[in-house]
Design a protein around this motif. Structure first.
Motif, PDB file in Angstrom:
ATOM      1  N   ILE A 115       0.792  -1.431   0.027  1.00  0.00           N
ATOM      2  CA  ILE A 115      -0.132  -0.019   0.052  1.00  0.00           C
ATOM      3  C   ILE A 115       0.928   1.396   0.135  1.00  0.00           C
ATOM      4  O   ILE A 115       1.658   1.604   0.950  1.00  0.00           O
ATOM      5  N   ASP A 116       0.732   2.052  -1.142  1.00  0.00           N
ATOM      6  CA  ASP A 116       1.653   3.195  -1.156  1.00  0.00           C
ATOM      7  C   ASP A 116       0.848   4.289  -1.225  1.00  0.00           C
ATOM      8  O   ASP A 116       0.341   4.784  -2.470  1.00  0.00           O
ATOM      9  N   ILE A 117       0.158   5.199  -0.192  1.00  0.00           N
ATOM     10  CA  ILE A 117      -0.891   5.818  -0.352  1.00  0.00           C
ATOM     11  C   ILE A 117      -0.535   7.306  -0.910  1.00  0.00           C
ATOM     12  O   ILE A 117      -1.160   8.267  -1.143  1.00  0.00           O
ATOM     13  N   LEU A 118       0.896   7.663  -0.892  1.00  0.00           N
ATOM     14  CA  LEU A 118       1.289   9.085  -1.020  1.00  0.00           C
ATOM     15  C   LEU A 118       1.891   8.744  -2.514  1.00  0.00           C
ATOM     16  O   LEU A 118       2.397   9.940  -3.114  1.00  0.00           O
ATOM     17  N   ASN A 119       1.584   7.870  -3.456  1.00  0.00           N
ATOM     18  CA  ASN A 119       1.974   7.855  -4.734  1.00  0.00           C
ATOM     19  C   ASN A 119       0.988   8.160  -5.835  1.00  0.00           C
ATOM     20  O   ASN A 119       1.242   8.245  -6.931  1.00  0.00           O
ATOM     21  N   LYS A 120      -0.199   8.553  -5.138  1.00  0.00           N
ATOM     22  CA  LYS A 120      -1.418   8.692  -5.923  1.00  0.00           C
ATOM     23  C   LYS A 120      -1.853  10.084  -5.316  1.00  0.00           C
ATOM     24  O   LYS A 120      -1.476  10.440  -4.171  1.00  0.00           O
ATOM     25  N   PRO A 121      -2.964  10.800  -5.612  1.00  0.00           N
ATOM     26  CA  PRO A 121      -3.462  11.771  -5.099  1.00  0.00           C
ATOM     27  C   PRO A 121      -4.021  11.705  -3.530  1.00  0.00           C
ATOM     28  O   PRO A 121      -4.508  10.443  -3.154  1.00  0.00           O
ATOM     29  N   PHE A 122      -3.593  12.806  -2.668  1.00  0.00           N
ATOM     30  CA  PHE A 122      -3.975  12.653  -1.521  1.00  0.00           C
ATOM     31  C   PHE A 122      -4.049  14.236  -0.817  1.00  0.00           C
ATOM     32  O   PHE A 122      -3.848  14.946  -1.435  1.00  0.00           O
ATOM     33  N   ILE A 123      -5.108  14.207   0.378  1.00  0.00           N
ATOM     34  CA  ILE A 123      -5.228  15.405   0.901  1.00  0.00           C
ATOM     35  C   ILE A 123      -4.431  15.621   2.292  1.00  0.00           C
ATOM     36  O   ILE A 123      -4.907  14.680   3.195  1.00  0.00           O
ATOM     37  N   GLU A 124      -3.545  16.192   2.557  1.00  0.00           N
ATOM     38  CA  GLU A 124      -2.894  16.360   3.916  1.00  0.00           C
ATOM     39  C   GLU A 124      -3.128  17.532   4.590  1.00  0.00           C
ATOM     40  O   GLU A 124      -3.020  18.584   3.993  1.00  0.00           O
ATOM     41  N   PHE A 125      -3.681  17.437   5.886  1.00  0.00           N
ATOM     42  CA  PHE A 125      -4.115  18.569   6.605  1.00  0.00           C
ATOM     43  C   PHE A 125      -2.860  19.261   7.569  1.00  0.00           C
ATOM     44  O   PHE A 125      -3.176  20.173   8.107  1.00  0.00           O
ATOM     45  N   LYS A 126      -1.725  18.457   7.684  1.00  0.00           N
ATOM     46  CA  LYS A 126      -0.705  18.831   8.663  1.00  0.00           C
ATOM     47  C   LYS A 126      -0.225  20.069   8.309  1.00  0.00           C
ATOM     48  O   LYS A 126      -0.107  20.967   8.970  1.00  0.00           O
ATOM     49  N   ASN A 127      -0.090  20.479   6.855  1.00  0.00           N
ATOM     50  CA  ASN A 127       0.468  21.507   6.413  1.00  0.00           C
ATOM     51  C   ASN A 127      -0.294  22.581   6.612  1.00  0.00           C
ATOM     52  O   ASN A 127      -0.145  24.042   6.947  1.00  0.00           O
ATOM     53  N   ILE A 128      -1.566  22.532   6.341  1.00  0.00           N
ATOM     54  CA  ILE A 128      -2.747  23.516   6.660  1.00  0.00           C
ATOM     55  C   ILE A 128      -2.964  23.996   7.862  1.00  0.00           C
ATOM     56  O   ILE A 128      -2.996  25.068   8.373  1.00  0.00           O
ATOM     57  N   VAL A 129      -2.942  22.933   8.820  1.00  0.00           N
ATOM     58  CA  VAL A 129      -2.978  23.433  10.354  1.00  0.00           C
ATOM     59  C   VAL A 129      -1.533  24.031  10.749  1.00  0.00           C
ATOM     60  O   VAL A 129      -1.957  25.006  11.643  1.00  0.00           O
ATOM     61  N   MET A 130      -0.551  23.697  10.433  1.00  0.00           N
ATOM     62  CA  MET A 130       0.686  24.220  10.779  1.00  0.00           C
ATOM     63  C   MET A 130       0.860  25.657  10.490  1.00  0.00           C
ATOM     64  O   MET A 130       1.279  26.521  11.151  1.00  0.00           O
TER      65      MET A 130
END
Length: 116
Positions: free
Chosen positions: A96-111
């Motif tokens: 399972i490689d979840i970062l090799n396709k589209p994803f939405i990461e909230f860490k940068n938004i929150v930081m």
């Protein structure tokens, strides 16, 4: 595009020696972000780490080659990525490689919002 809230819990921070004990996911409406359907929580103590990973792969059709068939949404997805990739390999399952396709990461938004 099928978006899913995704989170895991582990027994520690090292994916080479620690295991995944829960995988939580829930389909989200692609326009509003509101939950659709039930929150699924796969528990390692009710079966095994291998079994919860297999169910996760099967339920979300993660072997599908289409880029937008599974779009994970979460906070610090790099952590999930490392564990899912390492623990599927450890258990002899499809990686399972979840970062090799589209994803939405909230860490940068929150930081970024915390800096203001």
């Amino acid at each position: 595009m099928t978006s899913y809230y995704l989170d895991i819990e582990t027994t520690g921070l090292d994916p080479k020696k620690d295991k995944i004990i829960t995988i939580q996911y829930q389909q989200l409406d692609r326009f509003t972000g509101k939950p659709q359907g039930d929150l699924i929580i796969l528990k390692e103590w009710e079966s095994s780490e291998e079994e919860i990973l297999l169910r996760f792969i099967k339920d979300l059709n993660l072997e599908d080659a289409k880029d937008f068939s599974f779009v994970p949404i979460g906070y610090n997805l790099g952590f999930e990525h490392k564990f899912l990739k390492e623990r599927t390999a450890f258990n002899g399952l499809p990686i399972i490689d979840i970062l090799n396709k589209p994803f939405i990461e909230f860490k940068n938004i929150v930081m970024d919002s915390c800096k203001q």
